[in-house]
Design an enzyme around this catalytic site. Sequence first.
Site, short mmCIF file in Angstrom:
data_model
loop_
_atom_site.label_atom_id
_atom_site.label_comp_id
_atom_site.label_asym_id
_atom_site.label_seq_id
_atom_site.Cartn_x
_atom_site.Cartn_y
_atom_site.Cartn_z
N HIS A 92 0.85 -1.20 0.00
CA HIS A 92 0.00 0.00 0.00
C HIS A 92 0.88 1.24 0.00
O HIS A 92 2.08 1.16 0.27
CB HIS A 92 -0.89 0.03 1.26
CG HIS A 92 -0.09 0.19 2.52
ND1 HIS A 92 0.62 -0.84 3.10
CD2 HIS A 92 0.15 1.28 3.31
CE1 HIS A 92 1.24 -0.40 4.17
NE2 HIS A 92 0.98 0.88 4.33
N ASP A 100 0.70 5.17 1.85
CA ASP A 100 -0.03 5.80 2.95
C ASP A 100 -0.83 6.98 2.42
O ASP A 100 -0.33 7.76 1.61
CB ASP A 100 0.95 6.26 4.05
CG ASP A 100 1.59 5.07 4.76
OD1 ASP A 100 1.12 3.93 4.58
OD2 ASP A 100 2.57 5.29 5.51
N HIS A 127 4.73 0.13 -0.07
CA HIS A 127 5.47 -0.68 0.92
C HIS A 127 4.56 -1.75 1.49
O HIS A 127 3.34 -1.68 1.34
CB HIS A 127 6.06 0.21 2.02
CG HIS A 127 5.08 1.11 2.70
ND1 HIS A 127 4.54 2.23 2.11
CD2 HIS A 127 4.51 1.04 3.93
CE1 HIS A 127 3.71 2.82 2.94
NE2 HIS A 127 3.65 2.11 4.05
N ARG A 159 6.01 -9.33 15.62
CA ARG A 159 6.68 -8.06 15.32
C ARG A 159 5.77 -6.91 15.72
O ARG A 159 4.55 -7.00 15.56
CB ARG A 159 6.98 -7.99 13.82
CG ARG A 159 7.50 -6.67 13.33
CD ARG A 159 7.76 -6.73 11.83
NE ARG A 159 8.40 -5.51 11.37
CZ ARG A 159 7.72 -4.44 10.94
NH1 ARG A 159 6.41 -4.44 10.91
NH2 ARG A 159 8.38 -3.36 10.52
O1 LIG Z 1 4.78 -2.03 10.35
C1 LIG Z 1 5.42 -1.46 9.49
O2 LIG Z 1 6.65 -1.55 9.38
C2 LIG Z 1 4.71 -0.64 8.44
C3 LIG Z 1 3.39 -0.12 8.89
C4 LIG Z 1 2.68 0.63 7.82
O3 LIG Z 1 3.10 0.69 6.69
C5 LIG Z 1 1.40 1.29 8.12
O4 LIG Z 1 0.90 1.13 9.24
O5 LIG Z 1 0.89 1.99 7.21
FE LIG Z 2 2.14 2.23 5.54
#
Ligand SMILES: O=C(O)CCC(=O)C(=O)O
Ligand SMILES: [Fe+2]
Length: 596
Positions: free
Chosen positions: A195, A197, A251, A261
């Site tokens: 996605h 952001d 990403h 994690r």
């Molecule tokens: O957890 C991560 O490393 C990325 C989180 C992420 O991309 C998001 O929450 O939009």
């Molecule tokens: Fe993100």
Amino acid sequence: MDPEPPLHETYKPLFASTKTDHRSLVTVEEGELPLVDLRRLSQKEAEKEKCKEEIGRAAHEWGFFQVMNHGISMELLEKLREEQVRLFKQPFQNKSLNFSAGSYRWGTPTATSLGQLSWSEAFHIPMTDISSSSMEAFATKVASLAKQLAEILAEKLGQNWSYFQSSCLPSTCYLRLNRYPPCSIPYDVYGLMPHTDSDFLTILHQDEVGGLQLVKDGKWISVKPNHQALIINIGDLFQAWSNDFYTSVEHCVVTHPTQERFSAAYFLCPSYETVIESCSKPSVYTKFSFREYRQKVQEDVQRYGYKVGLPSFIACQSVTYNDHACLGPGNETATAGYISNLTLLLDSMSSKASDKSFYNDSLNGIYSLFLCRGDVSGDVCRVCVNNATQTLTQMCPSDKGAVIWYDQCLLQYSDINFFGQPQFYPMLLMWNTQNSTSPEEGNIGTLGLFYSLVAQAPYEENMFGTNEMVVGNGPGRRYGLVQCSRDLDVSSCSSCLGELLNQTEECCIGRRGWRILTPSCFIRYEMYSFYEQTLSDPPRSPDLPQVNQGAGKGRKSTTKTIVIVVSSIAGVFASVLVAGFWYYSSSVKKRKQTGF
Ligand SMILES: O=C(O)CCC(=O)C(=O)O
Ligand SMILES: [Fe+2]
């Protein structure tokens, strides 16, 4: 009581319907993001400027970077993590009671295939809902860091920061706490689906487990965890506001088989009423409010299973450049005489583009043609051919021949008479780095869509055809488009399109979107509608693809003047082009990989 969300039980049917029984052996290289030391912002002017310069460059070239000496102590980051762990450890049933409704999410309720599932849980908390002390302390610090970075990025564009100051308020910004449970099932499962952001910018802190990946130069790379650094990434709104100067990069998070994690992200968002308008002109995107943007994203997710994002807002009049090739100079470079003839010829070609969608002409031994896509309006055709002539003149100043492809048109010239000859080279292959959501759909579905198109389009008046088909029982559709240059006859058009279809095996089948472009014909496939549809287009049945007749849909049509230019790939062209990413498989055949 069990803290785990019922991911296994809920998504079992998706595993059952997935044919691949092993993790695909795609190796992703580990990469180091640019690391910017923010301590220099409080040093002498020269150091400060250098630091700002690095921030601007990283946001432009990568869309992602890390910062150290960011002013948030390790102690505070550790406290926040402890609090986050506690929050996720409570019984599953209680998790939705902690914050306002909708703050807690797990899995992906809209997923219809494994590729659409996010194997994670998260608290998405408005800044005004935060009450715990360490979370609050973190939120205050991270909010001021976000504004400081946005200010620097605005300054680098020569713009005023006050826009962000007034539109991004504590009530509109969010903290998201993510937890990715271990995932040992033998399938490819995302922790968080690919996605971009939907904010101005994001500040992220991840733990040592790793799993964050992003697209750089058309390839996925995994980000090496650096516990002391914060990761900054540009969101869609900054990309639109900066008119594509800064890039909102795709990403995702991949799951770990044995370790859980955690990550915490801060999203710098404006109020829903804030209007996002490019700070320079001509604007790549139409202006839109944040509310409109969110609504469109939600609609697209419902309809396609994923977010289309900024490409949904590309301005009608804007044209999207794909690529070009300078064909020469060969033995001799273009002389001044050649160039002045070429200029005359191209000027005359451009003037024809407001009322013709195809034109070929020659002048003193120079041959040229342009072709606009069968569904674009006269205005867009004119803008496209104008852009094409200007760009080629700048990019190939001493070449006798050249070809350039936009989404909306192609233009070429040469000192060899190529009229009527199908030209397969240079050939440009472009594909989406993501596979289609169901691998088994690959050959049968896609090729079925194109066979009838390739059979019928050469006989259409403008040698253009589009086709769509329904997949499965859901709302999913697939869209295809083919077109030949009209200097070709029917049989040359057929052989040109047939050759492109042969190439699809090599690069494209099973991909979410792709296109193959030559000077004489092109073919494109997407999981969303990227061409103008006629109102009368009936829904197609999966087994009976039909060609939408090219005639009547052309730019001469008086019923439509607005072009829908929605391209999943377009959104990432910016990053691909900025990086100058190319694959050459030979001097005449080019590949370009795009990551959406
Ligand atoms: O957890 C991560 O490393 C990325 C989180 C992420 O991309 C998001 O929450 O939009
Ligand atoms: Fe993100």
